[in-house]
Design an enzyme around this catalytic site. Structure first.
Site, PDB file in Angstrom:
ATOM      1  N   LYS A 198      34.918 -18.470  14.987  1.00  0.00           N
ATOM      2  CA  LYS A 198      33.779 -19.039  14.248  1.00  0.00           C
ATOM      3  C   LYS A 198      33.920 -20.558  14.225  1.00  0.00           C
ATOM      4  O   LYS A 198      35.045 -21.083  14.197  1.00  0.00           O
ATOM      5  CB  LYS A 198      33.823 -18.463  12.825  1.00  0.00           C
ATOM      6  CG  LYS A 198      32.658 -18.807  11.906  1.00  0.00           C
ATOM      7  CD  LYS A 198      32.887 -18.134  10.535  1.00  0.00           C
ATOM      8  CE  LYS A 198      31.773 -18.376   9.534  1.00  0.00           C
ATOM      9  NZ  LYS A 198      32.037 -17.661   8.257  1.00  0.00           N
ATOM     10  N   SER A 234      27.912 -14.926   6.769  1.00  0.00           N
ATOM     11  CA  SER A 234      27.736 -16.142   7.536  1.00  0.00           C
ATOM     12  C   SER A 234      28.333 -16.080   8.945  1.00  0.00           C
ATOM     13  O   SER A 234      27.928 -16.845   9.816  1.00  0.00           O
ATOM     14  CB  SER A 234      28.386 -17.319   6.793  1.00  0.00           C
ATOM     15  OG  SER A 234      29.789 -17.152   6.707  1.00  0.00           O
ATOM     16  N   SER A 262      31.173 -12.411   4.355  1.00  0.00           N
ATOM     17  CA  SER A 262      30.763 -13.035   5.617  1.00  0.00           C
ATOM     18  C   SER A 262      31.367 -12.454   6.879  1.00  0.00           C
ATOM     19  O   SER A 262      30.940 -12.789   7.975  1.00  0.00           O
ATOM     20  CB  SER A 262      31.052 -14.531   5.573  1.00  0.00           C
ATOM     21  OG  SER A 262      30.118 -15.172   4.754  1.00  0.00           O
TER      22      SER A 262
END
Lengths: 488, 478, 106
Positions: A78, A153, A177
């Site tokens: 990420k 997220s 997330s």
């Protein structure tokens, strides 16, 4: 060999060790897959193709190494993980041109394990959001239906793994997330215990809630990824010194002796019909397999959304104070002095959701409101942790839904922050308690979208959690691989 | 108009004597090029995390133990949030509740005898970087070499009532912390600096007036000047009926005046909350015991001890105040157990010489052992006082053995009685007439004979003992 | 609780985020929040948070972090890794020599 990208992480690793294919072949195949699917899903912010190919060649030159648990395995991280010399934006305009000067501990450990990092994945700005729509670089699409969000997220990471861009990836989970996008994209996501994986070099959102964890297409693959990064780190004081278990060789567990507690506060929520059907079927399958399901209660869960958003926003408001346009990142043109420079840089550098949480966090910490909001939320957090631990006295793990609705169409909630906060109800109690949880697909809904379920365990007992996860994984029907179709 | 009395509290920042910063392994080194001792942690990069320096914790606890504070087994770091370009994280990592030390005290000489000033607390925190204002370019330049350097903040109760008391307190605290090696204390480098809170109240009243805070004073002189100016300013405001506004001030050293930095309305809301990136700070009983056992005695204890040895107050104070003097004295005492003579000789010879060279006695080439030998030679009469004084500069510079040097210079006194007797016999034999006159009762002639003996010994004999030896020889021969 | 405009302004000032009065117009500046929108949105969110008041937390110690057996402090030893100050300076939006620079503070 063709379509190497279809291989799961463990299969790919075995193939590499057996020299069925080279690291370079695998990496090139994954990079091709990224190229083919990106126009449809926009899961990656930076593709590190040159570095990845070079690294794969170097690994091939040295030859397969069974001591390195991820030798030659292509992965993504990420875009909140610091990767030396690479852009690291956290999905924010304020870090648009920022180049990292150091490496996150997770990234360092992945490299030591022999992994090849191929891309940095998209996310909601500073990991604040549940749909990846708050990325400054455009949303990621769900590989099962590109008109819909992948969750967030860590939506880029989940979409990327589900679309088979690479066999695994790393994300972060502050209030769900990892688990929620894994559920919405139909892959497996693990949120480890707070402090099991070093946070060093991971751009912070809520420091007492953030935890890095893996995405893969099977529970076992997640175990391999966790095993490569878990454990104490001299650079993160909050990472625990408790010894790490052997996640690849866990103690035996019998599915017929499993008792899972179902928190009634979560199961009594209202679900969309598609999700409701799949969840009911999942419970039936588990019962048939001999798993004992029992209801448990954590009464304070009704306060968890409020407690979480207060605590996370408070921490975020000061974690994000460093983005001031002074030392790095976006600086607005200064026309009238320093005060103006701060205001303009931050107001233009941060997107609306980040600004909203900074304001909320500033408010709950400000004098006159601290006790009623911030301190009170931390007291409630204690109650939730106590009730979580107490619930696990009567069962081995908790079982809960991950999302009450399937992946939703873009734009459904962008102007309704409170509703979207409340959607996190299923996932954020675990972050408040600091405990580990595993989200895995339990079926496809009538709408063709994946539905996930999560099991949650005791702090630092990832070994048993992963073992139990791989048992119940076999109970659910495989959901297959999505056919990624470009947006119309 | 009622008589007004100033009430003063101090917040002292002392930089801890560590090799590295509080939360990262960057060197503490201000001489370096700007922004060379920085890393991702102290420059506030995204994702970086702090890890506390154990030495800083130990030094903070040591200061607490020495000042009689309660050292907390558990204390907590908090984030203190505000924006400033020299503050890389947008917050300072400090301690609010509980701090590492609470309570404590330090006594000073007040107008009516000793006065105890109570401490409120001591807490650990990191320093900010440095801003340099570039007038020409209209820019502020930022150097983060200092960002993250460990500090303790010592907060007193508002119990000081004059600039003299405040300065005396600061000097004493500074001396103590430097002696304990908690801080290097170089004030010109900002390693020891203070904020002054000051208000006026009617004499005898308990009710405090509105206070102002003068920030960042880094010399004892400025502290004194700033307080005196502020007392005058506040007094004038009260007298004119205007009253004092709560504000933060800056002391303009060039003009000798305080200037407004910000008013109460502009006051910060620091939004303190527990720093989630750092564990609770723990100090165990074992460390506290070790620190207590390792503490040097307080000046009061030293004074008492020296008094018990019969040393006069002024001399004792000199030994205590001069850096390294007491240690030197104690080591010398092991070799020559005459405290009074030794201390007097130190104040007469050693301390002035050290002061002239700006060194501590312990740094002198003349070791305590050699100094003790010198004192012993004088005491035995082997070396005359005047000879000793003349010899001293060379001894001090060279660190040579006093007896050897005296011998080489031929200034050693003959104190050996048989040698003196032989000399006396020789002088009497050489001067029979004068010897006879003495025996006949002309006592004054003894002076002549002593003179002869001294000349013959080339000054090495002690005149008093020479006289005694001659007398004895003359009487024995009669 | 409902938020008043003064508090909203104060919070934005502390957070160094710009807000404007809606009549001033913010059409060209989408990220900048209008004060009235902020107050309305905030009152709704904070209003929801008020549910916490119902929780009985008498005598409950706040839990600020779930960390367990964290690391002890480090030794006072200089770093052995490479000095990365030059690359840190490379990211500066504005530099004068080795200094970061900003508009004058005073």
């Amino acid at each position: 060999m063709s379509e190497l990208w279809r291989l799961g992480l463990g299969q790919a690793y075995q193939g590499l060790l057996a020299k069925d294919f080279t690291a370079e072949e695998l990496v090139l195949d994954c990079l091709d897959r990224i190229k083919a699917t990106e126009p449809a899903i926009n899961a990656c912010l930076t593709v590190l193709d040159e570095q990845a190919i070079q690294q794969a060649k170097e690994l091939d030159r040295l030859g397969p190494d069974p001591q390195r648990p991820l030798w030659g395995v292509p992965l993504t991280v990420k875009d909140v993980f610091s990767l030396k010399g690479a852009p690291t934006t956290a999905g924010s305009k304020i870090l648009e041109n920022y180049l990292c000067s150091y490496e996150a501990t997770v990234v360092q450990r992945l490299r030591q394990a022999g992994a090849v990092i191929c891309a940095k994945t998209n996310c909601d700005e500073f990991a604040m959001g549940s749909s990846t729509e708050f990325s400054a670089y455009g949303p990621t699409s769900n590989p099962w239906n590109t008109q819909r969000v992948p969750g967030g997220s860590s939506g880029g990471a989940a979409a990327s793994v589900a679309a088979c861009q690479t066999p695994g990836g790393f994300g972060t989970d502050t209030g769900g997330s990892i688990r929620q996008p894994a559920a919405l994209c139909g892959c497996v996501g693990l949120k480890p215990t707070y402090g099991r994986v070093s946070r060093y070099g991971i751009i912070a959102y809520g420091s007492s809630l953030d935890q890095a964890g893996p995405f893969a297409r099977s529970v076992k693959d997640c175990a391999r990824l966790l095993a490569s990064v878990a454990g104490p780190d001299g650079l993160d004081s909050t990472a625990s010194t408790i010894p790490v278990d052997d996640y690849l060789n866990p103690a035996e567990l019998d599915v017929k002796q499993l008792t899972l507690g179902l928190p009634k506060e979560l199961w009594s929520a209202s679900f969309s019909p598609e999700v409701e059907t799949v969840l009911q079927e999942a419970k039936t399958l588990l019962t048939k397999a001999g798993v004992n399901l029992k209801e448990v209660s954590l009464p304070s869960l009704k306060y968890s959304v409020a407690s979480y958003y207060i605590l996370a926003s408070a921490e975020a408001s000061t974690n994000l104070a460093r983005y001031d346009g002074v030392r790095y990142g976006y600086r607005a043109p200064d026309r009238s002095g320093l005060a103006e420079l701060y205001l303009s840089s931050r107001s233009h550098g941060f997107g609306p959701e980040v600004q909203r949480r900074i304001l909320l966090g500033t408010f709950v910490l400000s004098s006159g409101y601290y006790d009623a909001y911030f301190r009170k939320a931390a007291q409630v957090r204690r109650l939730i942790q106590q009730q979580y631990d107490a619930a696990l006295e009567s069962c081995q793990f908790l079982l809960a839904p991950v999302s009450s609705i399937p992946a939703w169409p873009f734009g459904s909630f962008t102007n309704d922050p409170l509703t979207i906060y409340q959607l996190d109800m299923m996932t954020l109690p675990l972050n408040l308690a600091g405990a580990p949880g595993l989200s895995l697909p339990c079926g496809l809904g009538a709408d063709g979208l994946p539905v996930g379920i999560q099991i949650m365990g005791r702090a630092f007992d990832e070994s048993a959690l992963l073992k139990a996860g791989s048992l119940i994984e076999q109970v659910f029907p495989p959901i297959g691989t999505p056919e990624v179709k470009a947006k119309e | 108009m009622v008589e007004m009395e100033p009430v003063i509290g101090l917040e002292i920042h002392a930089q801890l004597k560590t090799k590295t910063k509080l939360f990262c392994s960057c060197l503490v080194d201000f001489g370096a090029q700007p922004n060379t001792h920085i890393c991702e942690i102290c420059s506030g990069q995204p994702g970086a995390l702090p890890r506390m320096n154990a030495k800083a914790l130990e030094l903070a606890a040591k200061a607490g133990v020495a000042l009689g504070c309660k050292v907390n087994n558990r204390s907590v770091f908090s984030r203190k949030n505000y924006f400033y370009p020299d503050l890389p994280n947008g917050f300072q990592t400090s301690q609010l509740d509980p701090p590492i030390c609470q309570g404590g005290e330090l006594s000073i000489a007040g107008p009516d005898g000793p006065k105890t000033i109570h401490l409120n607390r001591i807490h650990l925190e990191d320093d900010a970087g440095k801003c340099i204002h570039d007038e020409k370019r209209g820019r502020t330049l930022i150097d983060l070499n200092r960002a993250g350097v460990p500090l303790i903040e010592i907060v007193t109760e508002p119990e000081l009532n004059s600039s003299t008391e405040a300065v005396e307190f600061l000097k004493k605290l500074h001396g103590l912390l430097v002696r304990l090696e908690v801080t290097m204390g170089r004030m010109e480098e900002g390693e020891f600096r203070c904020d002054v809170n000051i208000s006026l109240k009617p004499k005898g009243s308990d009710k405090l007036g509105v206070r102002s805070e003068i920030k960042n004073l880094n010399s004892f002189r400025y502290v004194g000047q700033a307080i005196d100016f502020e007392i005058k300013r506040q007094t004038a405001l009260y007298e004119s009926g205007q009253g004092v506004l709560q504000q933060t001030l800056h002391f303009d050293t060039a003009r000798g005046e305080t200037k407004t930095l910000r008013s109460k309305e502009e006051a910060h809301d620091y939004r303190y909350f527990p720093q989630p990136d750092l564990p609770v700070v723990t100090v165990d009983e074992q460390l506290i015991r070790e620190l207590q056992a390792g503490l040097p005695e307080t000046p009061e204890q030293s004074l008492e001890k020296l008094a018990a040895l019969g040393i006069r107050d002024e001399v004792a104070k000199l030994l205590i105040d001069r850096r390294g003097a007491l240690e030197y004295f104690e080591q010398a005492l092991l070799n020559f157990n005459e405290p009074k003579r030794l201390s007097t000789l130190m104040t007469e010879l050693l301390l002035p010489a050290c002061q002239k060279d700006a060194i501590a006695p312990t740094e002198s080439l003349l070791t305590p052992k050699l100094f003790a030998q010198l004192a012993k030679l004088i005491e035995e009469g082997t070396l005359g006082r005047r000879a000793a004084y003349e010899l001293f500069p060379e001894l001090f510079q060279s660190g040579l053995d006093p007896k050897e040097l005296a011998q080489k210079k031929g200034v050693l006194q003959i104190s050996d009685s048989s040698a003196l007797e032989a000399l006396a016999a020789q002088i009497i034999a050489q001067h029979p007439k004068e010897a006879d006159k003495y025996r006949q009762g002309q006592d004054k002639i003894l002076g002549f004979l002593v003179g002869q003996l001294m000349r013959s010994s080339r000054g090495a004999a002690d005149p008093k003992r020479a006289g005694e030896a001659l007398e004895a020889a003359l009487k024995a021969q009669s | 609780m409902a938020l008043d405009e003064a508090t909203a302004k104060d919070i934005a000032r502390l957070a160094r985020l710009r807000i404007t009065n809606s009549e001033q117009g913010v059409a060209d500046d989408q990220e900048v929040k209008a004060l009235d929108t902020l107050v309305a949105e905030f009152s709704k969110i904070v209003g929801y948070m008020d549910i916490l008041a119902q929780a009985d937390t008498t005598g409950v110690e706040p839990l600020y972090s779930p960390m367990v057996e964290p690391l002890p402090p480090r030794e006072d030893q200089p770093r052995t890794t490479e000095n990365n100050s030059d690359s840190l300076l490379q990211n500066a939006p504005e530099r004068i020599g080795r200094y970061f620079s900003v508009p004058r503070v005073f």
